[in-house]
Design a protein around this motif. Structure first.
Motif, PDB file in Angstrom:
ATOM      1  N   PRO A  15       0.765  -1.291  -0.108  1.00  0.00           N
ATOM      2  CA  PRO A  15       0.032   0.162  -0.064  1.00  0.00           C
ATOM      3  C   PRO A  15       0.813   1.155   0.182  1.00  0.00           C
ATOM      4  N   LYS A  16       2.029   1.298   0.773  1.00  0.00           N
ATOM      5  CA  LYS A  16       2.725   2.489   0.933  1.00  0.00           C
ATOM      6  C   LYS A  16       3.423   2.743  -0.351  1.00  0.00           C
ATOM      7  N   LEU A  17       3.883   1.828  -1.172  1.00  0.00           N
ATOM      8  CA  LEU A  17       4.611   1.916  -2.504  1.00  0.00           C
ATOM      9  C   LEU A  17       3.354   2.134  -3.543  1.00  0.00           C
ATOM     10  N   ASP A  18       2.104   1.668  -3.366  1.00  0.00           N
ATOM     11  CA  ASP A  18       1.228   2.135  -4.214  1.00  0.00           C
ATOM     12  C   ASP A  18       0.834   3.514  -4.328  1.00  0.00           C
ATOM     13  N   LYS A  19       0.855   4.092  -3.188  1.00  0.00           N
ATOM     14  CA  LYS A  19       0.507   5.435  -3.231  1.00  0.00           C
ATOM     15  C   LYS A  19       1.567   6.434  -3.803  1.00  0.00           C
ATOM     16  N   VAL A  20       3.148   5.910  -3.825  1.00  0.00           N
ATOM     17  CA  VAL A  20       3.978   6.609  -4.310  1.00  0.00           C
ATOM     18  C   VAL A  20       3.846   6.491  -6.202  1.00  0.00           C
ATOM     19  N   LEU A  21       3.341   5.380  -6.416  1.00  0.00           N
ATOM     20  CA  LEU A  21       3.285   4.989  -7.872  1.00  0.00           C
ATOM     21  C   LEU A  21       2.059   5.609  -8.206  1.00  0.00           C
ATOM     22  N   ALA A  22       0.872   5.663  -7.645  1.00  0.00           N
ATOM     23  CA  ALA A  22      -0.214   6.516  -8.037  1.00  0.00           C
ATOM     24  C   ALA A  22       0.103   7.869  -8.444  1.00  0.00           C
ATOM     25  N   LYS A  23       0.804   8.550  -7.501  1.00  0.00           N
ATOM     26  CA  LYS A  23       1.090  10.065  -7.749  1.00  0.00           C
ATOM     27  C   LYS A  23       2.041  10.372  -8.994  1.00  0.00           C
TER      28      LYS A  23
ATOM     29  N   LEU B 118      11.181   9.138 -12.410  1.00  0.00           N
ATOM     30  CA  LEU B 118      11.096   8.535 -10.936  1.00  0.00           C
ATOM     31  C   LEU B 118      10.349   9.633 -10.264  1.00  0.00           C
ATOM     32  N   THR B 119      10.275   9.325  -9.037  1.00  0.00           N
ATOM     33  CA  THR B 119       9.464  10.621  -7.875  1.00  0.00           C
ATOM     34  C   THR B 119      10.025  10.016  -6.518  1.00  0.00           C
ATOM     35  N   ALA B 120      10.008  10.853  -5.623  1.00  0.00           N
ATOM     36  CA  ALA B 120      10.715  10.656  -4.487  1.00  0.00           C
ATOM     37  C   ALA B 120      10.046   9.587  -3.688  1.00  0.00           C
ATOM     38  N   GLY B 121      10.986   8.760  -3.210  1.00  0.00           N
ATOM     39  CA  GLY B 121      10.353   7.473  -2.582  1.00  0.00           C
ATOM     40  C   GLY B 121      10.454   6.093  -3.614  1.00  0.00           C
ATOM     41  N   LEU B 122      10.834   6.325  -4.696  1.00  0.00           N
ATOM     42  CA  LEU B 122      10.715   5.222  -5.522  1.00  0.00           C
ATOM     43  C   LEU B 122      12.034   4.930  -6.111  1.00  0.00           C
ATOM     44  N   SER B 123      12.701   3.736  -5.928  1.00  0.00           N
ATOM     45  CA  SER B 123      13.878   3.311  -6.595  1.00  0.00           C
ATOM     46  C   SER B 123      13.760   2.802  -7.977  1.00  0.00           C
ATOM     47  N   PRO B 124      14.859   3.186  -8.714  1.00  0.00           N
ATOM     48  CA  PRO B 124      14.629   2.645 -10.416  1.00  0.00           C
ATOM     49  C   PRO B 124      14.679   0.842 -10.203  1.00  0.00           C
ATOM     50  N   ARG B 125      15.202   0.382  -9.324  1.00  0.00           N
ATOM     51  CA  ARG B 125      15.270  -0.949  -9.223  1.00  0.00           C
ATOM     52  C   ARG B 125      13.697  -1.430  -8.910  1.00  0.00           C
TER      53      ARG B 125
ATOM     54  N   PRO C 110      39.864   5.930  -8.238  1.00  0.00           N
ATOM     55  CA  PRO C 110      38.674   5.698  -8.885  1.00  0.00           C
ATOM     56  C   PRO C 110      37.702   4.766  -7.661  1.00  0.00           C
ATOM     57  N   GLN C 111      36.486   5.347  -7.455  1.00  0.00           N
ATOM     58  CA  GLN C 111      35.633   4.671  -6.605  1.00  0.00           C
ATOM     59  C   GLN C 111      34.283   4.553  -7.203  1.00  0.00           C
ATOM     60  N   ILE C 112      33.448   3.684  -6.915  1.00  0.00           N
ATOM     61  CA  ILE C 112      32.041   3.569  -6.969  1.00  0.00           C
ATOM     62  C   ILE C 112      31.141   3.337  -5.949  1.00  0.00           C
ATOM     63  N   ALA C 113      30.177   4.464  -5.679  1.00  0.00           N
ATOM     64  CA  ALA C 113      29.423   4.809  -4.411  1.00  0.00           C
ATOM     65  C   ALA C 113      28.049   3.746  -4.789  1.00  0.00           C
ATOM     66  N   HIS C 114      27.665   3.160  -3.724  1.00  0.00           N
ATOM     67  CA  HIS C 114      26.393   2.337  -4.280  1.00  0.00           C
ATOM     68  C   HIS C 114      26.378   1.570  -5.361  1.00  0.00           C
ATOM     69  N   PRO C 115      27.204   0.696  -5.837  1.00  0.00           N
ATOM     70  CA  PRO C 115      26.989  -0.102  -6.953  1.00  0.00           C
ATOM     71  C   PRO C 115      25.510  -0.400  -7.331  1.00  0.00           C
ATOM     72  N   ASP C 116      25.213  -0.171  -8.670  1.00  0.00           N
ATOM     73  CA  ASP C 116      23.842  -0.762  -9.001  1.00  0.00           C
ATOM     74  C   ASP C 116      23.752  -2.210  -8.959  1.00  0.00           C
ATOM     75  N   HIS C 117      24.854  -2.991  -9.461  1.00  0.00           N
ATOM     76  CA  HIS C 117      24.716  -4.547  -9.303  1.00  0.00           C
ATOM     77  C   HIS C 117      26.105  -5.052  -8.725  1.00  0.00           C
ATOM     78  N   ILE C 118      25.847  -5.942  -7.874  1.00  0.00           N
ATOM     79  CA  ILE C 118      27.053  -6.784  -7.208  1.00  0.00           C
ATOM     80  C   ILE C 118      26.899  -8.338  -7.802  1.00  0.00           C
ATOM     81  N   VAL C 119      27.345  -8.904  -8.752  1.00  0.00           N
ATOM     82  CA  VAL C 119      26.874 -10.306  -8.763  1.00  0.00           C
ATOM     83  C   VAL C 119      28.122 -11.264  -9.072  1.00  0.00           C
ATOM     84  N   SER C 120      27.995 -12.473  -8.782  1.00  0.00           N
ATOM     85  CA  SER C 120      28.900 -13.660  -9.004  1.00  0.00           C
ATOM     86  C   SER C 120      28.946 -13.940 -10.283  1.00  0.00           C
ATOM     87  N   HIS C 121      30.134 -14.788 -10.631  1.00  0.00           N
ATOM     88  CA  HIS C 121      30.195 -15.393 -11.997  1.00  0.00           C
ATOM     89  C   HIS C 121      29.138 -16.047 -12.506  1.00  0.00           C
ATOM     90  N   GLU C 122      28.236 -16.923 -11.709  1.00  0.00           N
ATOM     91  CA  GLU C 122      26.939 -17.678 -12.050  1.00  0.00           C
ATOM     92  C   GLU C 122      25.936 -16.640 -12.468  1.00  0.00           C
TER      93      GLU C 122
END
Length: 703
Positions: A21-29, A165-172, A139-151
């Motif tokens: 419900p909380k995320l639904d409010k953000v999406l509806a907006k 996007l809007t506040a309170g909603l992440s791209p992922r 060089p640095q990467i802050a909060h990488p988008d993906h961290i995955v193993s070989h598999e």
């Protein structure tokens, strides 16, 4: 009534995994901006939320070849974890990684150490994808988008769509919800003509929609890809089909022949201080022809600022009264209702017409007496706001409804009015010249008349663009103007979408100007009571005050021929149509008029283009076309205003040629299959539901 196969698309977004419900409010907006506050987001809303960009993760450099900036995907060995000291929790958690060419630091704020230990075990190989940055040469990467193993690497999306996007909603989270929605698209029947699809090289609806959510290159985001064109045409066809059905429905109800004697019209024309322009005469002839026909009139009268629409409307109303019926003139604001009443009273008096005014302010006994007179046919023309069509307002015999529209009443409101007006003719006036493409989407159910000239005697307005550093010179010029008995408007800047902030700016400016011009300055804004606004307007009109400061939330819809100067502060923040409307408040008398556009700071490209056009031309139709080109339809008319259909896929500027084709196709469809009963007709009903033009479906079976 909605076909069952569409139900999965109208299911709530909360039916998807991970959306509560909380995320639904953000999406509806985000996804349903004009919907009621309690509206839910639906699968359909997610599907029509199209990508605005893409992230390409295919760049796989070694660590000694990392770029200055950009998204990269690197294969590294996890090294030492460096958590912040216990007493300095605000410092980031760092993880060192390396390959055989160099090192890279991963940075995490407010991190959970045990989670990072599990995700990045020292000594293990990981693929890291994210935006690279440099800190003190490393060089640095802050909060990488993906961290995955070989598999897991095979499942890493190397090309990812980017969504608004809007506040309170992440791209992922949004990306995951949209991918889940794509799996819900049902099998749908084809509503487009097969030969047309073949000629255009377009695929079916479902395939096209899926492809739009899976761009492989930046070119796939273009508004002119076959997939985008296919869906844009679907949406425009739904719009045109709905408008054609509205028109058919309105026309099907019996009209009546309103052919007057011309006596009252002649008296009005002879009372005018000028003769009608040729476009006024042409428009009037078109209106009178429609009124005399047995079908109901549905006509739009488009005119530039000061082109004399009100007089044409009065002559049409006079014709209705000549046939023994009554007329109504409805306007969006109380100020305009009172202004129209004041303007029309002397003309109506000379022509022997009984005019009355009804707004929300008329109450008690006075209102009761007015309503009784209306029902007894003792009032010929009633002027007012939407109060005209409230419960208890009964005309004896209403022949013609004129709406001074200003984009406030959409198709739904027109339908409601028509129901109240039974078989009355309808004339809609708009003071904002509308580009042809936009007129088709908003008023496609109506015939159009245009007023293209200004009445004789109107002076051109000298428009100048000045930096706000020259404000002292402007005030000096105002001193000279006001000392010689002139009058001026001062429009305050549009600060943001907030009346309160606009009001504060206006009050500050009014104080400063009142100090410069003591006793001669008035202020008008949207939070004043109606009676206070009227009093300020009346003082300005009479010359008791000579400088009127106003916010933009007020239509300065006042005809004061003595006002010859219009100052617009922060003009770079206004839309072209708005600037043009405001400028139209001067140049109404015989005196030379000036409009000063003050701008602040360095002008951006769009603002510069806008102010240049204002300086070059007073032709409202050219200004409207330029405004559409510069800003697009949604912003141009203000997406919050009711008259404008909200397009989710189509772009009125880029897809203008498709609109004409959609209009032709809608006409052809309804000529062959008026009740949409053939297999294609049934499929088209799905299209109307899909793009939420289903009000029109109800009209098919309505009498």
């Amino acid at each position: 009534m909605r076909p069952n196969r569409l139900n999965p698309l109208f299911a709530a977004a909360t039916s998807l995994k991970g959306i509560g419900p909380k995320l639904d409010k953000v999406l509806a907006k985000l996804l349903r901006p004009g919907a009621p506050a309690n509206a839910e987001a639906r699968i359909l809303d997610l599907l029509f939320h199209l990508p605005s960009g893409l992230i390409d993760r295919r760049e796989r450099p070694r660590l000694d070849q990392l770029p200055e900036k950009g998204i990269v995907t690197v294969e590294v060995t996890v090294g030492k974890h460096r958590p912040p000291p216990p007493h300095l929790k605000r410092l980031p958690y760092r993880v060192e990684c390396f390959d055989d060419t160099g090192t890279l630091t991963l940075v995490f704020f407010h991190a959970f150490a045990d989670h990072l230990q599990r995700m990045l075990p020292p000594g293990e190989t990981r693929f890291i994808s994210g935006a690279v940055d440099w800190f003190q040469g490393s060089p640095q990467i802050a909060h990488p988008d993906h961290i995955v193993s070989h598999e897991e690497f095979a499942r890493l999306p190397l090309i990812e769509p980017v969504y608004p996007l809007t506040a309170g909603l992440s791209p992922r989270i949004l990306g995951r919800a949209i991918r889940a929605s794509l799996e819900k698209i049902p099998s749908l029947p084809e509503w487009q003509d097969e030969s047309w699809l073949k000629r255009k090289g377009w695929g079916d609806f479902s395939t096209s929609l899926r492809k739009l959510h899976q761009p492989a290159t930046h070119d796939d985001l273009n508004l002119l890809t076959p997939e985008r064109l296919r869906l844009a045409f679907d949406e425009l066809l739904a719009n045109q089909l709905a408008l054609s059905l509205v028109r058919k429905h309105m026309k099907r109800k019996a009209g009546r022949k309103l052919a007057g004697t011309g006596d009252v019209r002649t008296r009005i024309v002879s009372a005018l201080p000028y003769s009608l322009t040729s476009s006024q005469q042409t428009s009037l002839a078109e209106i009178l022809r429609d009124m005399a026909a047995p079908e109901r009139m549905l006509r739009l009268l488009q005119g530039d600022v000061g082109s004399g629409k009100t007089v044409v409307a009065l002559l049409a109303l006079a014709t209705a009264i000549e046939t023994g019926t009554q007329g109504a003139l409805m306007v969006p604001t109380e100020i305009l209702a009172r202004q129209h009443f004041a303007t029309l009273t002397p003309l109506c008096d000379k022509a022997g017409l009984r005019l009355a005014l009804l707004t929300g302010r008329e109450k008690g006994r006075a209102r009761d007496e007015l309503l009784a007179a209306l029902a007894a046919s003792e009032i010929d023309i009633l002027v007012g706001t939407h109060a005209l069509f409230q419960e208890g307002v009964e005309f004896r015999d209403l022949g013609l409804v004129v709406i001074d529209e200003q984009h406030r009443f959409g198709v739904h409101q027109r339908l409601a009015l028509q129901a109240k007006a039974q078989n009355a003719d309808l004339l809609v006036m708009t003071a904002t010249p509308i580009p042809r493409t936009l007129a088709l989407t908003v008023y496609g159910d109506m015939d159009v008349s245009k007023l293209t000239e200004k009445p004789a005697g109107r002076q051109p307005v000298d428009t100048r663009v000045l930096p706000s550093e020259r404000m002292d010179e402007v005030i000096e010029g105002l001193h000279r103007l006001l000392a010689s008995g002139g009058r001026a408007y001062w429009i305050c800047p549009l600060v943001e979408e907030s009346e309160l902030v606009d009001l504060a700016a206006a009050e500050d400016r009014a104080k400063a100007l009142a100090a410069a011009f003591p006793g001669r300055t008035g202020l008008i804004h949207g939070r004043m009571k109606g009676s206070e606004k009227d009093a300020a307007m009346a003082r300005f009109k009479s010359g008791d005050i000579t400088l009127l400061v106003s916010t933009t939330v007020v239509e300065v819809g006042v005809d004061v021929p003595e006002a010859t100067v219009m100052v617009i502060e922060n003009a770079e923040r206004f839309g072209l149509a708005q600037l043009h409307q405001l400028r139209g408040r001067v140049g109404r008398g015989s005196g030379k008029s000036t409009c000063l556009l003050l701008y602040q700071g360095k002008l951006g490209e769009t603002a510069k283009a806008r102010l240049t056009i204002m300086r070059e031309t007073e032709d409202g139709f050219r200004i409207a076309e330029e405004d559409l080109r510069l800003r697009g339809a949604g912003e141009m008319l203000g997406t919050r205003q009711a008259g404008l259909p909200v397009f989710r896929v189509a772009d009125i500027v880029e897809h203008a040629d498709l609109l004409a084709a959609a209009r032709d196709d809608a006409g052809l469809i309804l000529a062959r299959d008026p009740k949409l009963e053939t297999p294609r007709g049934e499929a088209l009903r799905s299209l109307l539901y899909l793009f939420e033009r289903d009000d029109a479906v109800r009209l098919i079976s309505a009498g």
